[in-house]
Motif scaffolding. Structure first.
Motif, PDB file in Angstrom:
ATOM      1  N   VAL A 171      -6.948   0.599  -2.761  1.00 48.43           N
ATOM      2  CA  VAL A 171      -7.806  -0.290  -1.968  1.00 48.43           C
ATOM      3  C   VAL A 171      -8.323  -1.441  -2.831  1.00 48.43           C
ATOM      4  O   VAL A 171      -8.221  -2.605  -2.462  1.00 48.43           O
ATOM      5  CB  VAL A 171      -8.982   0.508  -1.343  1.00 48.43           C
TER       6      VAL A 171
ATOM      7  N   ALA B 285      -5.493   5.276   6.791  1.00 50.19           N
ATOM      8  CA  ALA B 285      -4.675   4.112   6.414  1.00 50.19           C
ATOM      9  C   ALA B 285      -3.411   4.050   7.256  1.00 50.19           C
ATOM     10  O   ALA B 285      -3.009   2.974   7.712  1.00 50.19           O
ATOM     11  CB  ALA B 285      -4.325   4.173   4.927  1.00 50.19           C
ATOM     12  N   CYS B 286      -2.792   5.190   7.494  1.00 48.03           N
ATOM     13  CA  CYS B 286      -1.579   5.236   8.315  1.00 48.03           C
ATOM     14  C   CYS B 286      -1.882   4.804   9.754  1.00 48.03           C
ATOM     15  O   CYS B 286      -1.119   4.045  10.349  1.00 48.03           O
ATOM     16  CB  CYS B 286      -0.999   6.650   8.277  1.00 48.03           C
TER      17      CYS B 286
ATOM     18  N   VAL C 157       0.831  -1.210   0.000  1.00 46.36           N
ATOM     19  CA  VAL C 157       0.000   0.000   0.000  1.00 46.36           C
ATOM     20  C   VAL C 157       0.866   1.262   0.000  1.00 46.36           C
ATOM     21  O   VAL C 157       0.666   2.141  -0.839  1.00 46.36           O
ATOM     22  CB  VAL C 157      -1.010  -0.024   1.171  1.00 46.36           C
TER      23      VAL C 157
ATOM     24  N   ILE D 120      -5.579   6.599  -3.166  1.00 44.61           N
ATOM     25  CA  ILE D 120      -5.942   5.543  -2.223  1.00 44.61           C
ATOM     26  C   ILE D 120      -7.133   4.721  -2.718  1.00 44.61           C
ATOM     27  O   ILE D 120      -7.164   3.507  -2.548  1.00 44.61           O
ATOM     28  CB  ILE D 120      -6.212   6.145  -0.821  1.00 44.61           C
TER      29      ILE D 120
ATOM     30  N   LYS E  98      -5.517   8.852   3.645  1.00 41.70           N
ATOM     31  CA  LYS E  98      -4.140   8.425   3.927  1.00 41.70           C
ATOM     32  C   LYS E  98      -3.878   8.395   5.425  1.00 41.70           C
ATOM     33  O   LYS E  98      -3.191   7.501   5.926  1.00 41.70           O
ATOM     34  CB  LYS E  98      -3.145   9.350   3.234  1.00 41.70           C
TER      35      LYS E  98
END
Length: 129
Positions: free
Chosen positions: A55, A114-115, A40, A51, A111
């Motif tokens: 995904v 996700a992080c 990713v 993103i 982001k």
């Protein structure tokens, strides 16, 4: 290489993507971890893909691995049919709806989420909680 997704075109640098994916595959095979948490960031930072594309790509990439793992677990008698019948449609639906939601959100927010998810995963793998 050019990729078109929902009417938008993206340029992908294969000189970064192929060696990066190869190294991630080698490392994940050697040390026994999934390569997804590393693919990713490679796609987001190295290939500069949004993103919502990453995904769906990630879900497709793990689909075949999951399918083979499912067959192997079934062969070993370690298969929960009820759990499978719940998770399979949920994964398909999530793979369809997730990118649509992510496309409408601010990319920085996606982001950051996700992080945060990767950080929580890393802390769990390290046994922090």
């Amino acid at each position: 290489m050019k990729i078109e997704f929902w009417g938008q075109e993206f340029k992908v640098n294969l000189a970064i993507g192929i060696p990066g994916a190869f190294l991630i595959a080698i490392m994940s095979s050697m040390f026994g971890f999934g390569g997804g948490p590393f693919m990713v960031p490679l796609m987001a930072v190295g290939l500069r893909l949004p993103i919502y594309v990453i995904v769906g790509s990630s879900l497709l990439a793990i689909f075949f691995n999951t399918l083979m793992g499912t067959f192997r677990h079934y062969g070993f008698g370690n298969f929960d049919l009820i759990f499978f019948l719940i998770m399979f449609p949920a994964a398909i639906l999530g793979g369809y709806i997730g990118p649509k939601i992510a496309k409408r959100l601010d990319p920085i927010t996606v982001k950051r989420v996700a992080c945060a998810g990767l950080l929580i995963l890393a802390l769990q793998l390290l046994g922090v909680f």
